[in-house]
Design an enzyme around this catalytic site. Structure first.
Site, mmCIF file in Angstrom:
data_model
loop_
_atom_site.group_PDB
_atom_site.id
_atom_site.type_symbol
_atom_site.label_atom_id
_atom_site.label_comp_id
_atom_site.label_asym_id
_atom_site.label_seq_id
_atom_site.Cartn_x
_atom_site.Cartn_y
_atom_site.Cartn_z
ATOM 1 N N GLU A 196 1.045 -1.104 0.202
ATOM 2 C CA GLU A 196 0.270 -0.255 -0.307
ATOM 3 C C GLU A 196 0.856 1.072 0.158
ATOM 4 O O GLU A 196 1.850 1.440 0.589
ATOM 5 C CB GLU A 196 -0.943 -0.190 0.687
ATOM 6 C CG GLU A 196 -2.076 0.952 1.249
ATOM 7 C CD GLU A 196 -3.132 1.038 1.976
ATOM 8 O OE1 GLU A 196 -2.791 0.629 3.549
ATOM 9 O OE2 GLU A 196 -3.679 2.245 1.873
ATOM 10 N N GLY A 242 3.135 1.919 10.648
ATOM 11 C CA GLY A 242 2.834 1.469 12.287
ATOM 12 C C GLY A 242 2.427 -0.050 12.005
ATOM 13 O O GLY A 242 2.781 -1.083 12.887
ATOM 14 N N ALA A 243 1.640 -0.271 10.652
ATOM 15 C CA ALA A 243 1.251 -1.993 10.715
ATOM 16 C C ALA A 243 0.210 -1.554 9.239
ATOM 17 O O ALA A 243 0.317 -0.643 9.070
ATOM 18 C CB ALA A 243 -0.031 -1.848 11.686
ATOM 19 N N MET A 244 0.305 -2.644 8.972
ATOM 20 C CA MET A 244 -0.088 -2.504 7.426
ATOM 21 C C MET A 244 -1.730 -3.859 7.866
ATOM 22 O O MET A 244 -0.934 -4.945 7.695
ATOM 23 C CB MET A 244 0.608 -2.789 6.689
ATOM 24 C CG MET A 244 0.586 -3.178 4.522
ATOM 25 S SD MET A 244 -0.746 -1.849 4.325
ATOM 26 C CE MET A 244 -2.048 -2.317 3.310
ATOM 27 N N ASN A 270 -2.807 -5.655 5.444
ATOM 28 C CA ASN A 270 -2.455 -7.129 4.244
ATOM 29 C C ASN A 270 -3.238 -8.346 5.168
ATOM 30 O O ASN A 270 -3.556 -8.817 5.678
ATOM 31 C CB ASN A 270 -1.663 -7.721 4.215
ATOM 32 C CG ASN A 270 -0.607 -6.814 3.674
ATOM 33 O OD1 ASN A 270 -0.383 -5.897 3.280
ATOM 34 N ND2 ASN A 270 0.198 -7.196 4.771
ATOM 35 N N HIS A 324 -7.724 -2.100 14.517
ATOM 36 C CA HIS A 324 -7.404 -0.926 13.554
ATOM 37 C C HIS A 324 -7.075 -1.746 12.644
ATOM 38 O O HIS A 324 -7.768 -1.954 11.581
ATOM 39 C CB HIS A 324 -6.325 0.248 13.480
ATOM 40 C CG HIS A 324 -6.676 0.906 12.400
ATOM 41 N ND1 HIS A 324 -7.368 2.009 12.169
ATOM 42 C CD2 HIS A 324 -5.964 0.686 11.492
ATOM 43 C CE1 HIS A 324 -6.616 2.499 11.309
ATOM 44 N NE2 HIS A 324 -6.477 1.971 10.447
ATOM 45 N N GLU A 325 -6.167 -2.938 11.931
ATOM 46 C CA GLU A 325 -5.949 -3.112 10.837
ATOM 47 C C GLU A 325 -6.752 -4.667 11.009
ATOM 48 O O GLU A 325 -7.026 -4.889 9.978
ATOM 49 C CB GLU A 325 -4.198 -3.699 11.276
ATOM 50 C CG GLU A 325 -4.001 -3.000 11.481
ATOM 51 C CD GLU A 325 -3.445 -1.839 10.804
ATOM 52 O OE1 GLU A 325 -3.655 -2.246 9.869
ATOM 53 O OE2 GLU A 325 -2.662 -0.778 11.071
ATOM 54 N N HIS A 342 -9.911 -3.343 9.201
ATOM 55 C CA HIS A 342 -10.186 -3.510 7.831
ATOM 56 C C HIS A 342 -10.001 -4.808 6.637
ATOM 57 O O HIS A 342 -10.006 -4.464 5.690
ATOM 58 C CB HIS A 342 -8.244 -2.871 7.297
ATOM 59 C CG HIS A 342 -7.988 -1.374 8.304
ATOM 60 N ND1 HIS A 342 -8.329 -0.262 7.209
ATOM 61 C CD2 HIS A 342 -6.968 -1.346 8.367
ATOM 62 C CE1 HIS A 342 -7.871 0.377 6.890
ATOM 63 N NE2 HIS A 342 -6.614 0.402 7.837
ATOM 64 N N GLU A 385 -9.680 4.779 6.228
ATOM 65 C CA GLU A 385 -8.679 4.779 7.179
ATOM 66 C C GLU A 385 -9.140 5.991 8.234
ATOM 67 O O GLU A 385 -9.518 5.319 9.932
ATOM 68 C CB GLU A 385 -7.221 5.999 6.920
ATOM 69 C CG GLU A 385 -6.234 5.040 6.153
ATOM 70 C CD GLU A 385 -5.909 4.139 6.600
ATOM 71 O OE1 GLU A 385 -6.175 3.630 8.521
ATOM 72 O OE2 GLU A 385 -5.260 2.967 5.737
#
Ligand code: BES
Ligand code: ZN
Length: 555
Positions: free
Chosen positions: A139, A272-274, A276, A308-309, A312, A331
């Protein structure tokens, strides 16, 4: 981006349906080779196939029509790379007939040190040896640095990913392993087919890790991968993740669609984090808890990041924005829901009070500047896209969603979310699609209210004057754009949902329509002159209050 030339999205005449992607990283030389076989649909006959590719050497490109055995393999006359546009244009000598075909590519590249695409992350073995892991961060627009692809969020496809790695390494991707073969020090892994998804959510990690695991109540295998020897530090995040999945399942009334989810701590990580899909990557400090040394604030932050992740996984991964202009939706939404979820898991944190200081106030601080920008901004080129991962998208985005949540109430909010996620699953949306679903669930003018907050920058200052008329208190509310430099605002008007609480009725009264005009009168019946009145209890709507004339209007 060259001036005068507007940014172009990829043409839609050839679109991918399914990718077979095979990657062979060389963790010593820090290079990789790859192969793709992409099932494409040629929708309109064309001589050119345009897709994204950046910093890759494309070696062998071929197109094959599947027409019952006869050899119909076409080789392009030219593969034209355009570094400025980050594209490759595969040119054939004749127009390609419409229908389905397979596009084969072989390519190689560097496992780079840019923390994007397929990149290297350094770690020390317990014996003190320096080694590298290969990690992806795609991303917003960096899948194209790892394999040639249609790298736009709305061009979704399924993926069969395979990895050819040293036999002693851990190799992970979005899906569970379907097949594994070990031969002569090498390990070949093939992962299950992914759901239909965007390229920016594809992920691969090859390195050395330990893990802890747990099945969530709803049957998903959750693992937290940590540096070797530190698996205990994954326990806190594991508990959080295993409890968050069933929470979201119930909240959205939609199950997490994959059989597993891995959360992995990466030594070198730019964000911070993603999120996927099925393989969420984290900076170590956003995932690992050392029972002896990690502070309470840090644990709380880790719970928020995990919340949060995982949000998503539904909002972003299952339903994805059509283009990066709608990034705020991803976001801002996740930055709101992470609080809902942490409040549910850890009521003792009293997390909503921190929303006001950490998220809401920061949004207003930035948004009162003349050079702020609306939540929704038109973006094109990758450099513009990177810029909008900012406090306006995250903090103002989260604050306006919280205002909306309060305006329509939790029941209708949940109902609307379920409509939205079900209606658009495996597809893409515009901001308006969310408003439509929430409007349907609540029968309130969500679209009209919210567009004043997403399409205009800034927020209002609301002047309040108060007057006693017999038994009633009459407030006159006047809105005007607030600007930090003290200049007078322009004509911008917002639709401001407002609640008021009074000494007589401390449990808030909502204004049915909110503040819509420049000036509006509100009659608070049977409120004595000596009573206190509080506008916007809980600091939910986005405005500054200025009181005039009457001291008992609380701030
Ligand atoms: N999708 C983002 C990660 C990201 C950020 C990718 C910027 C590309 C560019 C992820 O969901 C995210 O928002 N991460 C936050 C942490 C979150 C808890 C606010 C981050 O990385 O700061
Ligand atoms: Zn996010």
């Amino acid at each position: 981006m060259p001036e005068n030339k507007p940014f172009q999205r990829l043409p839609k005449n050839v679109i991918p349906k399914h990718y077979d992607l095979e990657l062979t990283p060389n963790l010593e030389k820090l290079t990789f080779t790859g192969k793709t076989a992409v099932k494409v649909s040629i929708v309109n006959s064309t001589k050119e196939i345009v897709l994204n590719s950046l910093d890759l050497e494309l070696k062998s490109v071929k197109l094959q029509y599947n027409d019952g055995g006869s050899d119909s393999t076409l080789s392009p006359v030219e593969v034209r790379l355009n570094a400025a546009d980050e594209t490759a244009c595969i040119v054939f000598d004749k127009p390609l007939p419409e229908g389905e075909a397979m596009l084969f590519c072989e390519f190689n590249g560097e496992i780079n040190d840019k923390m994007k695409g397929l990149y290297r992350s350094k770690y020390l073995t317990p014996a003190g040896e320096e080694r590298y892991a290969a990690v992806t961060q795609f991303e917003a627009t960096d899948a194209r640095r790892c394999f040639p692809c249609w790298d736009e969020p709305a061009i979704k496809a399924t993926f069969d990913i395979s990895l050819d790695v040293p036999a002693d390494r851990v190799a992970l991707s979005n899906m569970p392993v379907r097949e594994e073969r070990i031969e002569g020090g090498k390990k070949f892994l093939r992962f299950d087919t992914t759901p239909v998804m965007s390229t920016y959510l594809v992920a691969v990690v090859v390195g050395e890790y330990d893990y802890v695991e747990k099945k969530s109540r709803d049957g998903v295998l959750v693992r937290v991968y940590t540096p070797v020897g530190k698996s205990k530090q994954g326990m806190f995040a594991l508990e959080v993740a295993a409890r968050v999945l069933p929470y979201y399942k119930e909240y959205f009334d939609i199950a997490y669609p994959l059989p597993k989810i891995d959360l992995i701590a990466i030594a070198d990580f730019s964000a911070g984090a993603m999120e996927n899909w099925g393989l969420v990557t984290y900076r170590e400090t956003c995932l690992l808890v050392d029972e002896e040394h990690t502070s309470a604030v840090r644990r709380q932050w880790i719970a928020l990041v995990v919340g949060h992740e995982l949000a998503h996984q539904w909002f972003g991964n299952l339903v994805t924005m059509e283009w990066w202009t709608h990034l705020w939706l991803n976001e801002g939404y996740a930055s709101f829901v992470e609080f809902l979820c942490v409040n549910h898991l850890f009521p003792e944190y009293d997390i909503w009070t921190q929303f006001v200081t950490e998220t809401y106030i920061r949004a207003l601080e930035l948004d009162c500047l003349k050079n702020s920008h609306p939540i929704e901004v038109p973006v094109g080129h990758p450099s513009e896209i990177d810029e909008i991962f900012d406090d306006i998208s995250y903090n103002k985005g989260a604050s306006v969603i919280r205002m909306l949540h309060r305006y329509i109430g939790d029941d209708d909010f949940r109902k609307g979310m379920n409509i939205y996620l079900t209606r658009h699953q495996y597809k893409n949306t515009f901001t308006e699609d969310l408003w439509a679903a929430l409007e349907e669930a609540s029968n309130k003018p969500v679209g009209a209210v919210m567009s004043t907050w997403t399409k205009q920058m800034g927020f209002p200052m609301v002047q309040v004057s108060s007057e006693q008329r017999g038994p009633d208190r009459v407030l006159t509310l006047t809105q005007q754009k607030f600007c930090a430099d003290g200049s007078l605002g322009d004509d911008t008007l917002w639709m401001v949902p407002i609640t008021i609480s009074t000494q007589e009725q401390p449990s808030k009264v909502a204004l049915s329509t909110g503040l819509e005009q420049r000036t509006q009168e509100v009659v608070l019946e049977n409120v004595a002159e000596s009573s206190w009145v509080k506008l916007n209890p809980g600091t939910v709507s986005l405005f500054k209050i200025i009181t005039l004339y009457h001291v008992s209007v609380g701030l």
